[in-house]
Motif scaffolding. Structure first.
Motif, PDB file in Angstrom:
ATOM      1  N   SER A  71      -3.136  -2.743 -20.115  1.00  0.00           N
ATOM      2  CA  SER A  71      -2.197  -3.031 -19.030  1.00  0.00           C
ATOM      3  C   SER A  71      -1.218  -4.144 -19.408  1.00  0.00           C
ATOM      4  O   SER A  71      -0.108  -4.198 -18.907  1.00  0.00           O
ATOM      5  N   GLN A  72      -1.637  -5.022 -20.297  1.00  0.00           N
ATOM      6  CA  GLN A  72      -0.744  -6.093 -20.720  1.00  0.00           C
ATOM      7  C   GLN A  72      -0.418  -5.918 -22.198  1.00  0.00           C
ATOM      8  O   GLN A  72      -1.284  -5.630 -23.008  1.00  0.00           O
ATOM      9  N   SER A  73       0.858  -6.059 -22.560  1.00  0.00           N
ATOM     10  CA  SER A  73       1.271  -5.888 -23.941  1.00  0.00           C
ATOM     11  C   SER A  73       0.776  -7.058 -24.786  1.00  0.00           C
ATOM     12  O   SER A  73       0.413  -8.110 -24.277  1.00  0.00           O
ATOM     13  N   PHE A  74       0.784  -6.845 -26.104  1.00  0.00           N
ATOM     14  CA  PHE A  74       0.378  -7.900 -27.024  1.00  0.00           C
ATOM     15  C   PHE A  74       1.301  -9.110 -26.832  1.00  0.00           C
ATOM     16  O   PHE A  74       2.528  -8.956 -26.809  1.00  0.00           O
ATOM     17  N   PRO A  75       0.758 -10.317 -26.705  1.00  0.00           N
ATOM     18  CA  PRO A  75       1.591 -11.505 -26.426  1.00  0.00           C
ATOM     19  C   PRO A  75       2.380 -11.943 -27.653  1.00  0.00           C
ATOM     20  O   PRO A  75       2.002 -12.886 -28.355  1.00  0.00           O
ATOM     21  N   ILE A  76       3.511 -11.273 -27.895  1.00  0.00           N
ATOM     22  CA  ILE A  76       4.295 -11.504 -29.104  1.00  0.00           C
ATOM     23  C   ILE A  76       4.785 -12.954 -29.202  1.00  0.00           C
ATOM     24  O   ILE A  76       4.683 -13.596 -30.252  1.00  0.00           O
ATOM     25  N   SER A  77       5.362 -13.477 -28.110  1.00  0.00           N
ATOM     26  CA  SER A  77       5.922 -14.829 -28.166  1.00  0.00           C
ATOM     27  C   SER A  77       4.850 -15.864 -28.476  1.00  0.00           C
ATOM     28  O   SER A  77       5.073 -16.809 -29.249  1.00  0.00           O
ATOM     29  N   ARG A  78       3.666 -15.678 -27.885  1.00  0.00           N
ATOM     30  CA  ARG A  78       2.567 -16.616 -28.171  1.00  0.00           C
ATOM     31  C   ARG A  78       2.117 -16.483 -29.624  1.00  0.00           C
ATOM     32  O   ARG A  78       1.804 -17.472 -30.290  1.00  0.00           O
ATOM     33  N   PHE A  79       2.106 -15.257 -30.135  1.00  0.00           N
ATOM     34  CA  PHE A  79       1.715 -15.022 -31.525  1.00  0.00           C
ATOM     35  C   PHE A  79       2.713 -15.662 -32.492  1.00  0.00           C
ATOM     36  O   PHE A  79       2.322 -16.212 -33.531  1.00  0.00           O
ATOM     37  N   ILE A  80       4.015 -15.592 -32.165  1.00  0.00           N
ATOM     38  CA  ILE A  80       5.035 -16.214 -33.014  1.00  0.00           C
ATOM     39  C   ILE A  80       4.830 -17.734 -33.067  1.00  0.00           C
ATOM     40  O   ILE A  80       4.898 -18.355 -34.133  1.00  0.00           O
ATOM     41  N   ARG A  81       4.539 -18.336 -31.903  1.00  0.00           N
ATOM     42  CA  ARG A  81       4.273 -19.784 -31.884  1.00  0.00           C
ATOM     43  C   ARG A  81       3.046 -20.113 -32.726  1.00  0.00           C
ATOM     44  O   ARG A  81       3.023 -21.104 -33.462  1.00  0.00           O
TER      45      ARG A  81
END
Length: 412
Positions: free
Chosen positions: A273-283
């Motif tokens: 239901s929730q996409s992979f947290p890309i922005s958090r992964f980039i940080r």
């Protein structure tokens, strides 16, 4: 008297573990459909069941008066829990009792209860007072607001465990981590997939062939049913006051068996239901790069002959630990700041750092393993193989820390 009590029990369904599309209604009787049916699976809970029923009735009579039922499903307890429950029916007319004499197991008990239930919303709660009954109001409110499944979680804000030992916490987290590896898109949908306290809309389960193993019925519900929106409500898991714990090593074996069975039988995973947290992964990745720089600088300062000239192994261990500390501080203050702001006490930060350190060390082992596998069997270029291993280890470190390190797991 015993014969009369037995005859007063609900009949135990036979055959497939399949919840019917429409509530169980006796022929010729109208207006039996209810909003909510709550199953209380029991085994040797004669000392607890009376107070459990009392508290549940008090809460539900206030929240949805007359529009619910409580179904105790007892596995023929030697302490005659089922008989104690039957004695309460006159005082609590919303209560029904099923005595199972030829089946055993919490998951199957829950499904048998759902099969005879009249409610359009189905739920389960332990019969040992470890699940606080008042949380039911929040769970029902979430479903009323559109959720298909509402789960009581120990791992979100407002949740926790009261007094678990380190070993029990370790086993619980280890079991969750194993589940994330085998069934990432099932266990990854909720913060507490081991929870046994939840409610679900009937139509999400209707007609689905369930094949439960052991105690973790929520895995079966998420893995096989037609669930879209999931909501979570924090709760504190309490220690039991009466009776004995049912936790044994056999349950862990059943849990692994259940994971493998689901992995093999579902064919494909449910949509997350929730996409992979890309922005958090980039940080997380940027913080990791800063750690690489610090590791290299410290290693040079400690081991180079023109500086301190310490032995390489000792220098590398110190450099790695300083880099890990750097990464933790930045991740705590930036990558996972929304979570760490809720857990600012020193002991909470120390616990997160210890988890982060262990996970990063496990990631280092994973890095070396994949480096050798890729280099020896796939790509003979050591630098490309190392890059692939670093990517895999980074994803590991991020995902496991996301699920385990930055979680609300303890409350006062």
């Amino acid at each position: 008297m015993n014969r009369q009590n037995t005859q007063s029990c609900l009949p135990t369904p036979l055959g497939k573990f399949q919840v019917p599309e429409y509530p169980h209604i006796k022929p010729g009787v109208i207006d039996q459909q209810l909003q909510f049916s709550l199953i209380i699976p029991t085994y040797k809970e004669s000392k607890n069941i009376r107070y459990v029923v009392l508290r549940l009735a008090q809460i539900l009579d206030e929240f949805i008066p007359g529009d619910y039922e409580l179904i105790v499903v007892d596995d023929d307890s030697p302490d005659r829990t089922w008989e104690v429950a039957l004695s309460l029916i006159e005082e609590y007319p919303q209560l029904q009792v099923m005595r199972r004499q030829h089946e055993r197991g919490l998951s199957t008990a829950v499904i048998r209860g759902w099969q005879v239930a009249k409610g359009n919303i189905l739920g389960v709660i332990d019969g040992d007072l470890q699940h606080p009954p008042h949380v039911l109001k929040q769970l029902l409110s979430e479903v009323h607001q559109g959720a298909d499944l509402a789960v009581a979680s120990r791992h979100i804000e407002g949740g926790g465990v009261s007094s678990w030992s380190f070993i029990r916490r370790f086993l619980s987290r280890g079991a969750q981590l194993l589940g994330l590896i085998i069934l990432p898109k099932v266990l990854g949908r909720v913060s507490d997939p081991m929870s046994g306290y939840f409610i679900v809309r009937r139509h999400c389960l209707a007609g689905v062939n369930l094949d439960p193993v052991g105690y973790k019925i929520l895995l079966e519900v998420i893995g096989r049913s037609k669930i879209d929106k999931i909501a979570e409500v924090g709760y504190v898991f309490c220690e039991r006051h009466e009776g004995e714990s049912k936790v044994t090593w056999k349950q862990y074996i059943d849990y692994i068996h259940h994971l493998v069975l689901l992995r093999l039988s579902t064919g494909r995973f449910k949509k997350v239901s929730q996409s992979f947290p890309i922005s958090r992964f980039i940080r997380f990745g940027l913080v990791g790069l800063s750690g690489v720089f610090i590791d290299m600088v410290i290693l040079y300062l400690l081991s180079d002959p023109t500086t301190l000239g310490w032995p390489l192994t000792r220098s590398k261990i110190i450099a790695s630990e300083i880099a890990i500390l750097n990464n933790f501080l930045w991740n705590d203050a930036w990558t996972f700041a929304d979570v760490s702001m809720q857990q600012q006490e020193i002991h909470q930060r120390l616990k997160r750092f210890l988890k982060f350190n262990i996970i990063c060390l496990a990631g280092l082992v994973l890095n070396v393993l994949f480096l050798n596998l890729v280099f020896n069997f796939i790509i003979s270029n050591r630098y490309i193989a190392n890059l692939i291993a670093i990517v895999i280890a980074t994803i590991w470190n991020f995902w496991v820390n996301l699920k385990l390190s930055w979680r609300v797991t303890q409350v006062k």
